[in-house]
Design an enzyme around this catalytic site. Sequence first.
Site, PDB file in Angstrom:
ATOM      1  N   CYS A  51      -0.996 -14.439  -1.172  1.00 32.56           N
ATOM      2  CA  CYS A  51      -2.004 -13.475  -1.619  1.00 32.56           C
ATOM      3  C   CYS A  51      -1.985 -13.342  -3.149  1.00 32.56           C
ATOM      4  O   CYS A  51      -1.065 -13.812  -3.827  1.00 32.56           O
ATOM      5  CB  CYS A  51      -1.796 -12.119  -0.931  1.00 32.56           C
ATOM      6  SG  CYS A  51      -0.637 -11.004  -1.751  1.00 32.56           S
TER       7      CYS A  51
ATOM      8  N   ASP B 121      -3.206  -3.008 -14.762  1.00 34.34           N
ATOM      9  CA  ASP B 121      -4.359  -3.260 -13.904  1.00 34.34           C
ATOM     10  C   ASP B 121      -5.466  -3.939 -14.718  1.00 34.34           C
ATOM     11  O   ASP B 121      -5.716  -3.580 -15.870  1.00 34.34           O
ATOM     12  CB  ASP B 121      -4.869  -1.935 -13.320  1.00 34.34           C
ATOM     13  CG  ASP B 121      -5.837  -2.136 -12.176  1.00 34.34           C
ATOM     14  OD1 ASP B 121      -5.479  -1.806 -11.030  1.00 34.34           O
ATOM     15  OD2 ASP B 121      -6.963  -2.622 -12.417  1.00 34.34           O
TER      16      ASP B 121
ATOM     17  N   ASN C 138      -3.574   3.059  -2.154  1.00 40.14           N
ATOM     18  CA  ASN C 138      -4.674   3.009  -1.206  1.00 40.14           C
ATOM     19  C   ASN C 138      -4.252   2.169  -0.003  1.00 40.14           C
ATOM     20  O   ASN C 138      -3.741   1.065  -0.172  1.00 40.14           O
ATOM     21  CB  ASN C 138      -5.915   2.399  -1.862  1.00 40.14           C
ATOM     22  CG  ASN C 138      -6.425   3.242  -3.013  1.00 40.14           C
ATOM     23  OD1 ASN C 138      -6.472   4.466  -2.925  1.00 40.14           O
ATOM     24  ND2 ASN C 138      -6.800   2.592  -4.106  1.00 40.14           N
TER      25      ASN C 138
ATOM     26  N   HIS D  11      -1.741  -6.284  -0.483  1.00 39.46           N
ATOM     27  CA  HIS D  11      -0.314  -6.388  -0.838  1.00 39.46           C
ATOM     28  C   HIS D  11       0.045  -5.004  -1.365  1.00 39.46           C
ATOM     29  O   HIS D  11      -0.611  -4.516  -2.299  1.00 39.46           O
ATOM     30  CB  HIS D  11      -0.124  -7.473  -1.907  1.00 39.46           C
ATOM     31  CG  HIS D  11       1.298  -7.721  -2.326  1.00 39.46           C
ATOM     32  ND1 HIS D  11       1.930  -8.954  -2.213  1.00 39.46           N
ATOM     33  CD2 HIS D  11       2.226  -6.890  -2.878  1.00 39.46           C
ATOM     34  CE1 HIS D  11       3.161  -8.874  -2.675  1.00 39.46           C
ATOM     35  NE2 HIS D  11       3.377  -7.628  -3.095  1.00 39.46           N
TER      36      HIS D  11
ATOM     37  N   HIS E  84       0.812  -1.857  -3.191  1.00 36.83           N
ATOM     38  CA  HIS E  84       0.869  -1.596  -4.631  1.00 36.83           C
ATOM     39  C   HIS E  84       0.637  -0.116  -4.888  1.00 36.83           C
ATOM     40  O   HIS E  84      -0.060   0.557  -4.130  1.00 36.83           O
ATOM     41  CB  HIS E  84      -0.142  -2.444  -5.405  1.00 36.83           C
ATOM     42  CG  HIS E  84      -1.561  -2.333  -4.914  1.00 36.83           C
ATOM     43  ND1 HIS E  84      -2.002  -2.990  -3.792  1.00 36.83           N
ATOM     44  CD2 HIS E  84      -2.628  -1.648  -5.394  1.00 36.83           C
ATOM     45  CE1 HIS E  84      -3.284  -2.712  -3.601  1.00 36.83           C
ATOM     46  NE2 HIS E  84      -3.690  -1.888  -4.554  1.00 36.83           N
TER      47      HIS E  84
ATOM     48  N   HIS F  52      -0.618   2.545  -7.829  1.00 34.20           N
ATOM     49  CA  HIS F  52      -1.311   2.739  -9.109  1.00 34.20           C
ATOM     50  C   HIS F  52      -0.589   3.850  -9.863  1.00 34.20           C
ATOM     51  O   HIS F  52      -0.496   4.985  -9.369  1.00 34.20           O
ATOM     52  CB  HIS F  52      -2.760   3.172  -8.877  1.00 34.20           C
ATOM     53  CG  HIS F  52      -3.611   2.193  -8.141  1.00 34.20           C
ATOM     54  ND1 HIS F  52      -4.495   1.353  -8.778  1.00 34.20           N
ATOM     55  CD2 HIS F  52      -3.726   1.918  -6.814  1.00 34.20           C
ATOM     56  CE1 HIS F  52      -5.125   0.612  -7.873  1.00 34.20           C
ATOM     57  NE2 HIS F  52      -4.677   0.934  -6.672  1.00 34.20           N
TER      58      HIS F  52
HETATM   59  P1  DGP Z   1      -6.785  -1.312  -4.612  1.00 33.27           P
HETATM   60  O1  DGP Z   1      -8.269  -1.161  -4.703  1.00 33.27           O
HETATM   61  O2  DGP Z   1      -6.067   0.008  -4.408  1.00 33.27           O
HETATM   62  O3  DGP Z   1      -6.402  -2.375  -3.609  1.00 33.27           O
HETATM   63  O4  DGP Z   1      -6.320  -1.800  -6.054  1.00 33.27           O
HETATM   64  C1  DGP Z   1      -6.326  -3.133  -6.446  1.00 33.27           C
HETATM   65  C2  DGP Z   1      -6.241  -3.148  -7.940  1.00 33.27           C
HETATM   66  O5  DGP Z   1      -5.877  -4.439  -8.351  1.00 33.27           O
HETATM   67  C3  DGP Z   1      -7.560  -2.830  -8.666  1.00 33.27           C
HETATM   68  O6  DGP Z   1      -7.392  -1.619  -9.434  1.00 33.27           O
HETATM   69  C4  DGP Z   1      -7.812  -4.011  -9.572  1.00 33.27           C
HETATM   70  C5  DGP Z   1      -6.479  -4.731  -9.581  1.00 33.27           C
HETATM   71  N1  DGP Z   1      -6.573  -6.162  -9.670  1.00 33.27           N
HETATM   72  C6  DGP Z   1      -7.297  -6.985  -8.861  1.00 33.27           C
HETATM   73  N2  DGP Z   1      -7.113  -8.264  -9.217  1.00 33.27           N
HETATM   74  C7  DGP Z   1      -6.252  -8.262 -10.275  1.00 33.27           C
HETATM   75  C8  DGP Z   1      -5.675  -9.285 -11.065  1.00 33.27           C
HETATM   76  O7  DGP Z   1      -5.901 -10.481 -10.887  1.00 33.27           O
HETATM   77  N3  DGP Z   1      -4.843  -8.889 -12.065  1.00 33.27           N
HETATM   78  C9  DGP Z   1      -4.571  -7.568 -12.299  1.00 33.27           C
HETATM   79  N4  DGP Z   1      -3.741  -7.282 -13.313  1.00 33.27           N
HETATM   80  N5  DGP Z   1      -5.082  -6.574 -11.551  1.00 33.27           N
HETATM   81  C10 DGP Z   1      -5.915  -6.923 -10.559  1.00 33.27           C
END
Ligand code: DGP
Length: 111
Positions: free
Chosen positions: A2, A28, A84, A95, A97, A99
């Site tokens: 992932c 992020d 979330n 995966h 995570h 915030h």
């Molecule tokens: P969620 O919507 O709670 O699943 O948050 C996913 C977060 O991951 C969203 O705030 C944007 C971030 N994100 C998605 N793709 C990438 C990436 O390739 N690099 C980084 N640094 N953040 C990412």
Amino acid sequence: MCLFCKIAAGEIPSNKVYEDETILAFRDINPQAPVHVLVIPKIHIPSLDGITPENSAVVTHLFECIPSIAKEAGLVNGYRLVSNCGPDACQSVPHLHFHLLGGKQLSETMN
Ligand code: DGP
């Protein structure tokens, strides 16, 4: 593998804030606050729903690291930690995570 597993493995670059053997914190890509850091376990856990007695030690460790990650990120006046889980919460990366948000006065509402 992932997206966040690839970031954890270094296959996709990230702006790292903290890393050790089992967790990674990085900026992020789409920040929702002046400071917006994602904190992940390196092992693949799909979401909060995937936490079990077998893998919870890494989650405990992740939480133990939050104060120092927040301090290192400059969050001296408070912060919010959010995860979330599932479609109703708009989880977009499967995966686990967290915030870590701050650097301004955050809203009183959580939804
Ligand atoms: P969620 O919507 O709670 O699943 O948050 C996913 C977060 O991951 C969203 O705030 C944007 C971030 N994100 C998605 N793709 C990438 C990436 O390739 N690099 C980084 N640094 N953040 C990412």
